[in-house]
Write a protein that holds these residues in place. Structure first.
Motif, PDB file in Angstrom:
ATOM      1  N   SER A  66       0.820  -1.219   0.000  1.00 29.54           N
ATOM      2  CA  SER A  66       0.000   0.000   0.000  1.00 29.54           C
ATOM      3  C   SER A  66       0.852   1.265   0.000  1.00 29.54           C
ATOM      4  N   TYR A  69       4.284   3.495  -4.710  1.00 26.96           N
ATOM      5  CA  TYR A  69       3.631   4.383  -5.671  1.00 26.96           C
ATOM      6  C   TYR A  69       4.198   4.211  -7.086  1.00 26.96           C
ATOM      7  N   THR A  86      -1.502  -6.929  -7.692  1.00 24.76           N
ATOM      8  CA  THR A  86      -2.885  -6.491  -7.912  1.00 24.76           C
ATOM      9  C   THR A  86      -3.635  -6.349  -6.603  1.00 24.76           C
ATOM     10  N   LYS A  87      -3.392  -7.253  -5.680  1.00 22.82           N
ATOM     11  CA  LYS A  87      -4.126  -7.269  -4.413  1.00 22.82           C
ATOM     12  C   LYS A  87      -3.643  -6.213  -3.438  1.00 22.82           C
ATOM     13  N   TYR A  88      -2.328  -6.008  -3.345  1.00 16.20           N
ATOM     14  CA  TYR A  88      -1.785  -5.180  -2.278  1.00 16.20           C
ATOM     15  C   TYR A  88      -1.288  -3.801  -2.721  1.00 16.20           C
ATOM     16  N   CYS A  89      -0.965  -3.626  -3.975  1.00 16.30           N
ATOM     17  CA  CYS A  89      -0.454  -2.320  -4.426  1.00 16.30           C
ATOM     18  C   CYS A  89      -1.613  -1.434  -4.867  1.00 16.30           C
ATOM     19  N   THR A  90      -2.472  -1.139  -3.956  1.00 16.09           N
ATOM     20  CA  THR A  90      -3.716  -0.431  -4.264  1.00 16.09           C
ATOM     21  C   THR A  90      -3.531   1.072  -4.467  1.00 16.09           C
ATOM     22  N   ASN A  91      -2.350   1.583  -4.143  1.00 17.30           N
ATOM     23  CA  ASN A  91      -2.101   3.016  -4.298  1.00 17.30           C
ATOM     24  C   ASN A  91      -1.026   3.313  -5.338  1.00 17.30           C
ATOM     25  N   ILE A 113      -5.418  -1.683 -12.276  1.00 10.38           N
ATOM     26  CA  ILE A 113      -5.447  -1.105 -10.927  1.00 10.38           C
ATOM     27  C   ILE A 113      -5.978   0.331 -11.000  1.00 10.38           C
ATOM     28  N   LYS A 114      -6.950   0.651 -10.185  1.00  8.61           N
ATOM     29  CA  LYS A 114      -7.666   1.927 -10.304  1.00  8.61           C
ATOM     30  C   LYS A 114      -6.790   3.146 -10.042  1.00  8.61           C
ATOM     31  N   SER A 115      -5.779   2.991  -9.198  1.00  7.05           N
ATOM     32  CA  SER A 115      -4.924   4.135  -8.878  1.00  7.05           C
ATOM     33  C   SER A 115      -3.849   4.381  -9.921  1.00  7.05           C
ATOM     34  N   ASN A 136      -6.390   0.560 -17.095  1.00  6.12           N
ATOM     35  CA  ASN A 136      -7.234   1.431 -16.284  1.00  6.12           C
ATOM     36  C   ASN A 136      -7.744   2.576 -17.154  1.00  6.12           C
TER      37      ASN A 136
END
Length: 334
Positions: A66, A69, A86-91, A113-115, A136
């Motif tokens: 998380s 970047y 994909t699961k943990y790098c949400t930011n 990934i949305k970010s 994205n």
């Protein structure tokens, strides 16, 4: 027990350990895992996956994902590592990838990934048309190497793009038409393209346009806010006049880069350049070939100075002239 000690003591302990021992200790319990994250926060903000083993990434990504970047996954990617990213790098905001056919399924989740707002992608050998469908849709900055004509058609769905750099493995067609759907584009760089469209496309927000090593048979698009134009070693059809491209953006253009291989059938002379300078009164920076510089300063230097004076350049407000690919800079003051 180590976990019961104050955080500052635990952090000191981490400071004495090797990288391998840190990862081992971080897995003991949640407290030590959190301490590892605190201790390693700056180190993993920018993560180059190829520097770590699969085991190391299996520890780093769940704990520090998380905080990441920027991520570089340009080497072979396993499905397990891709799932962890994909699961943990949400930011994560920026990713560099090299796509190959056998690993594309593993990359789909990462690309969506949305970010993720910036993607630098080298397409190794994936030729299916669906590649861009998994990106994205909110991506703003995109660099693509070895894109195919079929794949390029899906660029139009990335309507939030602001910066696009495309270099295909073969000449792309229809790029001006495709990119005209991207109304937020501020910077467009096209390499190895074939520009043949006769339609007059509008790019309302574009400020930087670069066309390199391309075949140009038609006019360039309307760009009412264009500030920088770069035309680099292109082939031009006989009916195409380079001077018309430049003058088209005369009222807004501030930087011009033009390098051409001299062609007796389609010359661009120092006189053409002077005409462009007369029209482009806001131009402050010019990058040209050595042969243009020679003609400009040896045969037309007085006219050049008069044009600069007419455009309000003097010892305080200087015009910047850059020559070819050398380190030569000339600050011309009059």
């Amino acid at each position: 027990m180590l976990s019961n000690l104050p955080l500052e003591i635990i952090l000191k302990v981490f400071g004495y350990l090797s990288a391998e021992d840190k990862l081992q200790l971080a897995q003991v319990n949640q407290t030590l895992g959190s301490a590892f994250v605190y201790h390693s926060e700056a180190k993993y903000k920018r993560l180059s996956c190829y520097l770590y083993t699969g085991y190391e990434l299996s520890v780093i990504l769940p704990l520090c994902g998380s905080n990441i970047y920027k991520i570089d996954i340009s080497e072979e990617l396993t499905e397990k590592t891709a799932e962890l990213i994909t699961k943990y790098c949400t930011n994560v905001e920026s990713a560099t990838l090299e796509i190959r056919h056998q690993m594309f399924n593993a990359c789909k989740g990462i690309l969506s990934i949305k970010s993720l707002s910036s993607i630098y992608l080298v397409n190794g050998d994936y030729r299916e048309p669906d590649m861009l469908q998994y990106f994205n849709p909110n991506c703003r900055v995109l660099t693509l190497f070895d894109l195919s004509n079929v794949q390029s058609q899906n660029l139009r769905r990335l309507i939030h793009l602001e910066d696009l750099d495309v270099a295909p493995f073969d000449y792309l067609t229809d790029m001006l038409k495709i990119c005209s759907h991207l109304k937020k584009l501020r910077c467009l760089k096209l390499t190895y393209c074939k520009l043949t469209q006769e339609e007059d496309f509008l790019y309302p927000e574009l400020e930087t346009l670069q066309v390199s090593y391309s075949k140009i048979y038609s006019d360039l698009p309307r760009c009412p806010n264009l500030k920088q134009l770069s035309l680099i070693l292109n082939e031009y059809h006989n009916s195409v006049k380079i001077i018309n491209f430049i003058v088209k953006y005369a009222t807004t253009l501030e930087r011009l880069v033009i390098t051409i291989a001299y062609d007796e059938h389609h010359p661009f002379t120092a006189h053409n350049l002077l005409d462009a300078l007369r029209e482009c009164t806001n131009l402050q920076f010019l990058h040209i070939n050595c042969f243009l510089l020679k003609n400009l300063l040896s045969e037309n230097v007085e006219t050049f100075i008069k044009v600069l004076k007419a455009n309000c350049f003097d010892a305080q407000r200087r015009f910047v002239l850059e020559v070819s690919q050398t380190a030569l800079w000339a600050l011309v003051s009059v």
